[in-house]
Design an enzyme around this catalytic site. Structure first.
Site, PDB file in Angstrom:
ATOM      1  N   ASP A   1      -7.899  -5.155  -0.607  1.00 49.58           N
ATOM      2  CA  ASP A   1      -8.520  -5.978  -1.384  1.00 49.58           C
ATOM      3  C   ASP A   1      -8.165  -7.409  -1.286  1.00 49.58           C
ATOM      4  O   ASP A   1      -8.571  -8.510  -2.308  1.00 49.58           O
ATOM      5  CB  ASP A   1      -7.929  -5.531  -2.958  1.00 49.58           C
ATOM      6  CG  ASP A   1      -8.568  -4.308  -3.251  1.00 49.58           C
ATOM      7  OD1 ASP A   1      -9.676  -3.891  -2.947  1.00 49.58           O
ATOM      8  OD2 ASP A   1      -7.698  -3.207  -3.784  1.00 49.58           O
TER       9      ASP A   1
ATOM     10  N   HIS B   1       0.875  -1.198   0.002  1.00 48.36           N
ATOM     11  CA  HIS B   1       0.220  -0.023  -0.177  1.00 48.36           C
ATOM     12  C   HIS B   1       0.879   1.145  -0.053  1.00 48.36           C
ATOM     13  O   HIS B   1       1.994   1.332   0.701  1.00 48.36           O
ATOM     14  CB  HIS B   1      -0.984   0.082   1.229  1.00 48.36           C
ATOM     15  CG  HIS B   1      -2.113   0.984   1.069  1.00 48.36           C
ATOM     16  ND1 HIS B   1      -2.152   2.360   1.262  1.00 48.36           N
ATOM     17  CD2 HIS B   1      -3.383   0.792   0.639  1.00 48.36           C
ATOM     18  CE1 HIS B   1      -3.057   2.891   1.079  1.00 48.36           C
ATOM     19  NE2 HIS B   1      -4.022   2.007   0.562  1.00 48.36           N
TER      20      HIS B   1
HETATM   21  N1  CMC Z   1       4.086  -7.337  -4.863  1.00 47.72           N
HETATM   22  C1  CMC Z   1       5.554  -7.539  -4.915  1.00 47.72           C
HETATM   23  N2  CMC Z   1       6.261  -6.506  -4.705  1.00 47.72           N
HETATM   24  C2  CMC Z   1       5.719  -5.113  -4.126  1.00 47.72           C
HETATM   25  C3  CMC Z   1       4.257  -5.191  -4.056  1.00 47.72           C
HETATM   26  C4  CMC Z   1       3.439  -6.450  -4.504  1.00 47.72           C
HETATM   27  N3  CMC Z   1       1.999  -6.431  -4.317  1.00 47.72           N
HETATM   28  N4  CMC Z   1       3.989  -4.064  -3.601  1.00 47.72           N
HETATM   29  C5  CMC Z   1       4.868  -3.422  -3.521  1.00 47.72           C
HETATM   30  N5  CMC Z   1       6.176  -4.096  -3.811  1.00 47.72           N
HETATM   31  C6  CMC Z   1       7.387  -3.841  -3.717  1.00 47.72           C
HETATM   32  C7  CMC Z   1       7.961  -3.118  -5.116  1.00 47.72           C
HETATM   33  O1  CMC Z   1       8.383  -4.148  -5.885  1.00 47.72           O
HETATM   34  C8  CMC Z   1       8.975  -2.323  -4.695  1.00 47.72           C
HETATM   35  O2  CMC Z   1      10.236  -2.800  -4.429  1.00 47.72           O
HETATM   36  P1  CMC Z   1      11.459  -2.664  -4.806  1.00 47.72           P
HETATM   37  O3  CMC Z   1      11.649  -1.138  -3.781  1.00 47.72           O
HETATM   38  O4  CMC Z   1      12.418  -3.704  -4.377  1.00 47.72           O
HETATM   39  O5  CMC Z   1      11.474  -2.044  -6.393  1.00 47.72           O
HETATM   40  C9  CMC Z   1       8.396  -1.821  -3.270  1.00 47.72           C
HETATM   41  O6  CMC Z   1       7.785  -2.925  -2.714  1.00 47.72           O
HETATM   42  C10 CMC Z   1       7.759  -0.503  -3.204  1.00 47.72           C
HETATM   43  O7  CMC Z   1       6.708  -0.872  -4.447  1.00 47.72           O
HETATM   44  P2  CMC Z   1       6.159   0.274  -5.202  1.00 47.72           P
HETATM   45  O8  CMC Z   1       5.329  -0.147  -6.227  1.00 47.72           O
HETATM   46  O9  CMC Z   1       7.137   1.450  -5.535  1.00 47.72           O
HETATM   47  O10 CMC Z   1       5.083   0.933  -4.166  1.00 47.72           O
HETATM   48  P3  CMC Z   1       3.796   1.920  -4.365  1.00 47.72           P
HETATM   49  O11 CMC Z   1       3.579   2.690  -3.386  1.00 47.72           O
HETATM   50  O12 CMC Z   1       4.106   2.701  -5.669  1.00 47.72           O
HETATM   51  O13 CMC Z   1       2.695   0.872  -4.782  1.00 47.72           O
HETATM   52  C11 CMC Z   1       0.947  -0.402  -4.660  1.00 47.72           C
HETATM   53  C12 CMC Z   1       1.545   0.711  -4.029  1.00 47.72           C
HETATM   54  C13 CMC Z   1      -0.476  -0.594  -4.159  1.00 47.72           C
HETATM   55  C14 CMC Z   1       0.760   0.006  -6.227  1.00 47.72           C
HETATM   56  C15 CMC Z   1       1.802  -1.711  -4.764  1.00 47.72           C
HETATM   57  O14 CMC Z   1       1.950  -2.022  -3.458  1.00 47.72           O
HETATM   58  C16 CMC Z   1       1.093  -2.761  -5.636  1.00 47.72           C
HETATM   59  O15 CMC Z   1       1.255  -2.687  -6.847  1.00 47.72           O
HETATM   60  N6  CMC Z   1       0.221  -3.732  -5.073  1.00 47.72           N
HETATM   61  C17 CMC Z   1      -0.427  -4.584  -5.724  1.00 47.72           C
HETATM   62  C18 CMC Z   1      -1.678  -4.027  -6.252  1.00 47.72           C
HETATM   63  C19 CMC Z   1      -2.880  -3.811  -5.193  1.00 47.72           C
HETATM   64  O16 CMC Z   1      -3.144  -4.725  -4.204  1.00 47.72           O
HETATM   65  N7  CMC Z   1      -3.501  -2.815  -5.206  1.00 47.72           N
HETATM   66  C20 CMC Z   1      -4.694  -2.117  -4.380  1.00 47.72           C
HETATM   67  C21 CMC Z   1      -4.298  -1.181  -3.319  1.00 47.72           C
HETATM   68  S1  CMC Z   1      -4.908  -1.050  -2.056  1.00 47.72           S
HETATM   69  C22 CMC Z   1      -6.518  -0.555  -2.774  1.00 47.72           C
HETATM   70  C23 CMC Z   1      -6.950   0.361  -3.555  1.00 47.72           C
HETATM   71  O17 CMC Z   1      -6.228   1.241  -3.805  1.00 47.72           O
HETATM   72  O18 CMC Z   1      -7.843  -0.082  -4.308  1.00 47.72           O
END
Ligand code: CMC
Length: 376
Positions: free
Chosen positions: A313, A262
């Protein structure tokens, strides 16, 4: 751009609006709407009360709640041309795409469509909350080759949704689980879809246009589309015994696991903890406990290996599945809850508006001479 503040990718940590709606404490994993803790609201409040709280800033008194409930029930019908439109859409139309079109069509029929006053926006918010639910179910019935089920006038908003989907009046336990899910999804500050509704509103556009944009933003798998993707992951895993092998492979290939991580919560998403309990109960009652067991095992493995937390989710996927909601309706169901927050943010933005217009940092070539087409 040559002057001004520097780029913040993904607007991470940027505060884009003042809001009285939602207090999101990412550090401590806490969430409250209008000062009321999410745990208490999910446990005790009906979705209608939560919607009223978001639209008016206070919980309703009995007469106010009764008035809202009857306004919501009275608005449940959708126009005939929308029902007809659902029958004409290609059968394979994604339900979120159909929903986005439906919101636009509902805007064409709304008597307050272009009135951006607070009173009109509250009326539109209530109408659209009701009609959105009917539209989701009517589209699903149409694409399944079935007649829509006319909305009930005596069921609660949540129970009526399940009734319009299945034709059966849900048990009190199932209706409560669904109602609490809508509450948990109702509002979440500057998430991508709500921010989208604020950006559209800030141009002095109208409520239906803003919500249609919000639906488009919610659809993506990094946002509301994650719930559906979680269920598909659990189906891919298939059995509890396969979780370890799946996790090893996912970790080795650095696969992005839906329902984990998140932008704001780093220690834990309080909604996931509540949904976990609800999923356990619903999976047990529906005789589909394996989905809950798989989710718990996957959660433990991924959290231990990468420290990632499950977000809202994650556990809503086995919950919705065990409530009998088709997988590709998970995101529309989230929209059916989030509509309360979208519209509350739209009202708040209109009440104290300033055009949202950030800058871009130019990274293209420097100034260069123009050549006519025959000289390039
Ligand atoms: N699976 C694997 N690695 C992850 C995940 C994940 N779901 N989420 C974050 N990471 C890792 C990512 O690879 C990165 O690692 P590194 O720094 O080594 O490259 C680190 O954690 C930071 O990730 P980020 O993508 O830069 O973080 P963000 O704040 O931009 O992303 C997020 C937040 C929600 C988009 C992401 O966690 C994600 O893609 N999650 C999966 C999709 C998801 O479940 N979305 C629902 C979000 S909550 C409800 C909503 O908004 O509707």
């Amino acid at each position: 751009m040559t002057e001004g503040p520097s780029l913040i990718r993904g607007l991470e940590g940027v505060v884009a609006a003042e809001t009285r709606l939602c207090d999101l404490d990412g550090k401590n994993g806490r969430l409250a709407y209008g000062g009321y803790d999410i745990d208490e609201l999910a446990r005790h409040a009906a979705f209608e009360e939560v919607a009223y709280l978001l639209w008016h800033g206070e919980l309703p008194r009995p007469a106010e709640l009764a008035e809202l409930k009857s306004a919501l029930a009275a608005a449940r019908q959708i126009p005939g041309d929308l029902s007809q439109g659902f029958r004409l859409m290609p059968r394979a139309t994604d339900p979120m795409r159909a929903l986005q079109a439906a919101v636009a069509i509902l805007g064409m029929h709304d008597p307050d469509a272009t009135d951006n006053s607070q009173a009109a926006n509250r009326r539109k918010a209530a109408r659209l909350t009701s009609q959105l639910a009917t539209a989701i179910c009517a589209h699903h019935r149409a694409r399944s080759g079935k007649e829509p089920i006319p909305p009930s006038t005596d069921l609660s908003h949540a129970a009526n949704f399940l009734y319009m989907l299945t034709g059966e009046r849900p048990s009190a336990v199932i209706a409560k689980a669904f109602d609490a899910s809508l509450t948990l999804y109702a509002e979440h500050e500057m998430n991508a879809s709500t921010f989208t509704t604020r950006v559209i509103t800030s141009t002095q556009s109208d409520l239906h246009s803003a919500v249609a944009g919000g639906v488009g933003a919610l659809k993506g798998p990094l946002h509301g589309g994650a719930g559906e993707a979680v269920m598909r992951t659990l189906m891919e895993i298939g059995e509890v015994a396969n979780v370890d092998a799946f996790s090893d492979q996912a970790l080795a290939t650095k696969r992005r696991l839906m329902g984990f991580g998140h932008r704001v919560y780093k220690a834990g998403d309080p909604r996931a903890a509540i949904l976990r309990g609800m999923a356990e109960e619903a999976c047990r009652q529906s005789g589909q406990f394996k989905w809950y067991e798989m989710a718990v095992k996957l959660h433990a493995r991924i959290n231990a290996a990468k420290g990632l937390i499950p977000n809202v989710d994650f556990y809503s996927a086995p919950l919705f599945y065990s409530l009998g909601i088709p997988v590709d309706l998970f995101t529309p169901v989230i929209a059916a809850g989030r509509i309360a927050g979208w519209t509350a943010n739209i009202i708040e933005q209109h009440d104290d508006n300033r055009l949202i217009r950030p800058r871009g940092e130019y990274t293209g070539p420097g100034r260069r001479p123009w050549f006519p087409i025959d000289k390039r």
